[in-house]
Scaffold this active site. Sequence first.
Site, short mmCIF file in Angstrom:
data_model
loop_
_atom_site.label_atom_id
_atom_site.label_comp_id
_atom_site.label_asym_id
_atom_site.label_seq_id
_atom_site.Cartn_x
_atom_site.Cartn_y
_atom_site.Cartn_z
N ASP A 1 31.88 48.21 -5.50
CA ASP A 1 33.23 47.13 -4.36
C ASP A 1 34.33 46.81 -5.27
OD1 ASP A 1 34.47 45.89 -2.20
OD2 ASP A 1 32.79 44.30 -2.44
N LYS B 1 28.70 30.35 -4.86
CA LYS B 1 29.47 31.25 -3.56
C LYS B 1 28.33 31.33 -2.86
CE LYS B 1 31.30 35.07 -4.47
NZ LYS B 1 31.78 36.56 -4.53
N PHE C 1 29.78 38.17 1.84
CA PHE C 1 28.49 37.82 1.18
C PHE C 1 28.00 35.82 1.29
CE2 PHE C 1 29.50 41.51 -2.12
CZ PHE C 1 28.40 42.12 -1.69
N GLY C 2 29.17 35.56 1.89
CA GLY C 2 28.71 34.25 2.12
C GLY C 2 30.68 34.11 1.48
N VAL D 1 32.26 30.45 -0.03
CA VAL D 1 32.87 30.33 -1.82
C VAL D 1 33.67 28.93 -1.30
CG1 VAL D 1 34.39 30.99 -3.67
CG2 VAL D 1 33.39 32.84 -1.81
N LEU E 1 37.30 27.57 -0.67
CA LEU E 1 38.21 28.44 -1.18
C LEU E 1 38.21 30.11 -0.64
CD1 LEU E 1 36.99 28.66 -4.94
CD2 LEU E 1 38.55 26.81 -3.60
N GLY E 2 37.11 30.43 0.37
CA GLY E 2 37.54 32.20 1.23
C GLY E 2 36.19 31.95 1.35
N GLU E 3 36.36 32.67 2.28
CA GLU E 3 35.14 33.65 3.42
C GLU E 3 35.10 35.55 3.01
OE1 GLU E 3 32.38 33.97 7.38
OE2 GLU E 3 34.10 32.64 7.31
N GLY E 4 33.85 36.04 2.77
CA GLY E 4 33.76 37.60 2.54
C GLY E 4 32.45 37.73 2.95
#
Length: 731
Positions: free
Chosen positions: A513, A417, A400-401, A403, A395-398
């Site tokens: 955040d 996550k 923190f890691g 998802v 689903l995505g990358e941020g």
Amino acid sequence: MSLSPSSSPAPATSPPAMSLPPADSVPDTSSPPAPPLSPLPPPLSSPPPLPSPPPLSAPTASPPPLPVESPPSPPIESPPPPLLESPPPPPLESPSPPSPHVSAPSGSPPLPFLPAKPSPPPSSPPSETVPPGNTISPPPRSLPSESTPPVNTASPPPPSPPRRRSGPKPSFPPPINSSPPNPSPNTPSLPETSPPPKPPLSTTPFPSSSTPPPKKSPAAVTLPFFGPAGQLPDGTVAPPIGPVIEPKTSPAESISPGTPQPLVPKSLPVTTSYHRSSAGFLFGGVIVGALLLILLGLLFVFYRATRNRNNNSSSAHHQSKTPSKVQHHRGGNAGTNQAHVITMPPPIHAKYISSGGCDTKENNSVAKNISMPSGMFSYEELSKATGGFSEENLLGEGGFGYVHKGVLKNGTEVAVKQLKIGSYQGEREFQAEVDTISRVHHKHLVSLVGYCVNGDKRLLVYEFVPKDTLEFHLHENRGSVLEWEMRLRIAVGAAKGLAYLHEDCSPTIIHRDIKAANILLDSKFEAKVSDFGLAKFFSDTNSSFTHISTRVVGTFGYMAPEYASSGKVTDKSDVYSFGVVLLELITGRPSIFAKDSSTNQSLVDWARPLLTKAISGESFDFLVDSRLEKNYDTTQMANMAACAAACIRQSAWLRPRMSQVVRALEGEVALRKVEETGNSVTYSSSENPNDITPRYGTNKRRFDTGSSDGYTSEYGVNPSQSSSEHQQVNT
């Protein structure tokens, strides 16, 4: 045939003349040696010598019957009354002619006594002077098997042996009268009547008709015969039995055999024992009753204590399960919010898209009744749910890691996550923070379903939210435009969720955040704030991130100036970030945008002067998103612009609280002309989060200048010192 112990064979025509023993025999109840009597009947075999019984029981037992060889004349029974103490002399063998006198058998040697056996019948009255002519000899009431020879009635009494005291004498068999002409061989033992007028007081036998007086009688006598009342063992009727009375002065004091005296009350000890036992039973009953009462009291106290403890625990559990209802009422939006309990949401097959950093998820049907113990997942289970963390489920990358979207065994869609290795605290701290976040349930907060700890891997499982993020709909999805009413609804929902974290949670949770990418939208486009509290987990990270990625200290363009300069974090830091989100909703611009081909500009710096003009009454056209095409409510736009201007104030103590922002967005209050200084709080790493202390109300310059007073944030985070980041924040 042997005579009874209370009678001795003697001619019935015996003269009364006889010699009396000395008078000194009365006190010690022992008869002195008697002088030889007048001619006795034909000699009888003298009884064999027998041991002298103790004096106490001697009178109670008749002399041992000896076999009478040939009695010349019918004997007259003159037995000594039972229960009379007379020390019998040792048996002597003296042949003598028959005597006309009747001698009491008490002078003959008595049988030995056994202390363990009961004494002979104590039923004879005191043998004092009795009218002549009535000779009554009471045979013993017991019928022992042994028989002794009758007493020689003609032998004079020898000197008495030394006195002995003995216990009760066992019963002996009644003597058998060898002479048939015995007038009353089996009559009860009563004092006989004899010709002599003056019987001696001594207990020794004399030719006189008076029997020796009794001296001592046992207190209680056990009668071994259990025949009919008043009947002797041989069938004869016994006279009434009375107590033995000692003669004190003279033989004249006699008791008629017809007037029996009452027995010595045998029941006195029994009565006393009965009364004692009754008192004992009564006392024992009182003690038992008291113990029962004490036991019942203790049981009642224990029951009440248990009940109160259960009530307290259930009340605490109820309060922990429904915090949002009460707390939201305090926030002024109880009518639209409802408490959420972590549950496993039903499967929702909607598209989930993440962009711009930390991805989260939203599910319209909130997971319910899933506590942390049941939210512990295994790594294999999550790997299977996400297809081995495949790219198609990414689903995505941020910061923190990564998802990934996953589907659990029960069909529930979740967002998993996977945190970066090295970007978290220890396992204990991680679990503590997860436990804290898992208890936060609100309509406008994304619920944490569970977590996984597998070696150095840490994974968080959230409910899946289908309608992506606010950032996607504002900045990436250019094909559709969010209408004003929808934008206002998203702003109010996100403000309520953030207000809940700040004012209704204990300890206070600071998101740190807040940004458009962390505001998720459900199927009804209701806002849900996600990723709250994750900054606690990653306070010790040393990873380097680019300025466009989400990081623990916040995202550039959203961070409060005091937080970026001093590392302090307060609830007003989140307020500042939320003001930036409001500016995005109003203008449709991102937090940082390109000013020209070579320069980026902060949305706050660009919008601040325009907000001042709009609030002062000028037009909003140059501030509002042009894609709205002026399709907005001017009053609502003015309220949102006023809230944004108040939230992005340079001084933290001038920023409003989130509950005030909610009321202003809903039109209950106006922040245009109100200088909301507010009260902010800060936490030190050594302080308890529950000990809230005002820090910023006294010196507003402290945050403007970025000076530090020695306190650090609860998380101990220091902002990046790169010049590029500071330039981006301050531009």
